[in-house]
Write a protein that holds these residues in place. Structure first.
Motif, PDB file in Angstrom:
ATOM      1  N   UNK A 177      -7.539  -9.776  -5.499  1.00 45.85           N
ATOM      2  CA  UNK A 177      -7.356  -9.727  -4.045  1.00 45.85           C
ATOM      3  C   UNK A 177      -8.529 -10.500  -3.442  1.00 45.85           C
ATOM      4  N   UNK A 178      -8.265 -11.714  -2.998  1.00 47.61           N
ATOM      5  CA  UNK A 178      -9.337 -12.641  -2.671  1.00 47.61           C
ATOM      6  C   UNK A 178      -9.094 -13.388  -1.370  1.00 47.61           C
ATOM      7  N   UNK A 179     -10.172 -13.888  -0.798  1.00 45.70           N
ATOM      8  CA  UNK A 179     -10.041 -14.763   0.353  1.00 45.70           C
ATOM      9  C   UNK A 179      -9.645 -16.178  -0.030  1.00 45.70           C
ATOM     10  N   UNK A 188      -7.028 -13.899   2.009  1.00 46.61           N
ATOM     11  CA  UNK A 188      -7.347 -12.700   2.801  1.00 46.61           C
ATOM     12  C   UNK A 188      -6.115 -11.842   3.083  1.00 46.61           C
ATOM     13  N   UNK A 189      -5.090 -11.929   2.237  1.00 46.17           N
ATOM     14  CA  UNK A 189      -3.884 -11.140   2.443  1.00 46.17           C
ATOM     15  C   UNK A 189      -2.718 -11.916   2.995  1.00 46.17           C
ATOM     16  N   UNK A 190      -2.942 -13.197   3.315  1.00 48.33           N
ATOM     17  CA  UNK A 190      -1.872 -14.017   3.894  1.00 48.33           C
ATOM     18  C   UNK A 190      -0.876 -14.501   2.850  1.00 48.33           C
ATOM     19  N   UNK A 195      -3.215  -5.396   3.986  1.00 51.01           N
ATOM     20  CA  UNK A 195      -1.790  -5.666   4.184  1.00 51.01           C
ATOM     21  C   UNK A 195      -1.226  -6.433   2.998  1.00 51.01           C
ATOM     22  N   UNK A 196      -2.004  -7.387   2.475  1.00 49.73           N
ATOM     23  CA  UNK A 196      -1.546  -8.125   1.305  1.00 49.73           C
ATOM     24  C   UNK A 196      -1.491  -7.261   0.062  1.00 49.73           C
ATOM     25  N   UNK A 223      -1.118  -3.980  -0.072  1.00 46.31           N
ATOM     26  CA  UNK A 223      -0.011  -3.032   0.049  1.00 46.31           C
ATOM     27  C   UNK A 223       1.310  -3.698  -0.310  1.00 46.31           C
ATOM     28  N   UNK A 224       1.489  -4.934   0.119  1.00 43.28           N
ATOM     29  CA  UNK A 224       2.726  -5.651  -0.177  1.00 43.28           C
ATOM     30  C   UNK A 224       2.847  -5.922  -1.679  1.00 43.28           C
ATOM     31  N   UNK A 225       1.775  -6.416  -2.288  1.00 42.68           N
ATOM     32  CA  UNK A 225       1.808  -6.707  -3.723  1.00 42.68           C
ATOM     33  C   UNK A 225       2.004  -5.432  -4.535  1.00 42.68           C
ATOM     34  N   UNK A 226       1.321  -4.363  -4.147  1.00 44.93           N
ATOM     35  CA  UNK A 226       1.495  -3.092  -4.856  1.00 44.93           C
ATOM     36  C   UNK A 226       2.924  -2.600  -4.750  1.00 44.93           C
ATOM     37  N   UNK A 227       3.536  -2.804  -3.585  1.00 44.35           N
ATOM     38  CA  UNK A 227       4.924  -2.399  -3.407  1.00 44.35           C
ATOM     39  C   UNK A 227       5.856  -3.120  -4.359  1.00 44.35           C
ATOM     40  N   UNK A 228       5.596  -4.412  -4.612  1.00 44.27           N
ATOM     41  CA  UNK A 228       6.401  -5.148  -5.593  1.00 44.27           C
ATOM     42  C   UNK A 228       6.307  -4.504  -6.976  1.00 44.27           C
ATOM     43  N   UNK A 229       5.155  -3.880  -7.259  1.00 49.17           N
ATOM     44  CA  UNK A 229       4.925  -3.273  -8.563  1.00 49.17           C
ATOM     45  C   UNK A 229       5.318  -1.804  -8.605  1.00 49.17           C
ATOM     46  N   UNK A 230       5.774  -1.281  -7.475  1.00 49.94           N
ATOM     47  CA  UNK A 230       6.145   0.131  -7.409  1.00 49.94           C
ATOM     48  C   UNK A 230       4.950   1.063  -7.367  1.00 49.94           C
TER      49      UNK A 230
END
Length: 268
Positions: free
Chosen positions: A46-48, A71-73, A198-199, A201-208
């Motif tokens: 998780x990086x800028x 940065x989550x974009x 926000x980024x 949370x989105x990536x974690x959601x893809x992984x369940x």
């Protein structure tokens, strides 16, 4: 806060956190991440840094999963070599935000990260890259920065320190953009409302996976939203005081394999 014996998600910043000062990964850190993976944990960078500047590092990690960039974009799928998610910063809003900042502090020097897996980093005259190892293309004038969609703007001031520049930017930018400070010489403008959290949370959601599954490591104020989201936040010994103030734990520095120290304890 009591630390669980293990986590299903290990979220790590790169610069000043997982990487050493020379942009390399230690054998100890690689081994600790491999041990966590063997135990079933997923590692998310998780990086800028934008996706094009992360791809070589993912190769070093043997990473074929997801990474949160810009940065989550951006959420980048290393196996597919494509962006699963990307949001851009409106270039007119970026110009307006820059004008507001310069009205307060005088001239700043700017650079931009272009959107996309092959996007360039463009720098205007006077801007000095904080990481000289990262490739950048110098342009002749500021207007050239806006030639293609961008994910963020990077700012430097000739005399103000990062904390001072970030404070002024936050006071005048408002809803035009989100202001972050991600490292020495790195104050940034990104799409409003977009953060590492926000980024992630989105990536974690893809992984369940969700916040309760996550331990996060970082070193700068831009990692604060990630710490707020994750169950456990670990600041490096070299971290900015603002991040240390909200961390659940402080480990050794990035040069001393601080991430490995924690992972070896959690995944013995």
């Amino acid at each position: 806060m009591a630390v669980p014996t293990a986590y299903s998600l290990v979220a790590t910043d790169l610069d000043g956190t997982l990487l050493r000062g020379d942009d390399t990964l230690s054998d100890r850190s690689l081994a600790a991440l491999a041990r966590a993976a063997e135990a079933g944990a997923r590692h998310l960078v998780v990086t800028g840094r934008p996706a094009p500047r992360v791809r070589p590092l993912l190769d070093d990690l043997g990473g074929t999963g997801l990474a949160v960039c810009g940065q989550g974009a951006q959420v980048y799928d290393a196996a597919a070599g494509r962006l699963l998610f990307s949001v851009t910063l409106d270039r007119e809003l970026a110009e307006t935000a820059l004008g507001k900042i310069e009205a307060e502090v005088g001239q700043v020097y700017a650079a931009v990260d272009q959107d996309g897996v092959d996007g360039l980093t463009l720098v205007e005259p006077g801007y000095v890259m904080p990481h000289p190892t990262l490739p950048a293309v110098r342009v002749d004038r500021r207007d050239d920065l806006w030639c293609a969609p961008i994910s963020k703007v990077l700012l430097r001031h000739p005399t103000l320190c990062d904390d001072e520049l970030a404070a002024v930017a936050r006071s005048v930018v408002g809803s035009l953009a989100t202001v972050t400070m991600s490292g020495p010489g790195t104050v940034e403008l990104q799409p409003h409302g977009v953060t590492k959290a926000t980024g992630l949370a989105l990536a974690a959601g893809y992984l369940g996976l969700g916040p309760r599954d996550a331990i996060a490591f970082g070193d700068m104020p831009n990692d604060i939203p990630m710490f707020d989201w994750a169950a456990h936040g670990v600041a490096m010994a070299n971290a900015h005081p603002e991040l240390k103030a909200v961390a659940d734990e402080i480990t050794l520095s990035n040069e001393e394999d601080g991430i490995a120290v924690v992972l070896e304890r959690l995944f013995p």
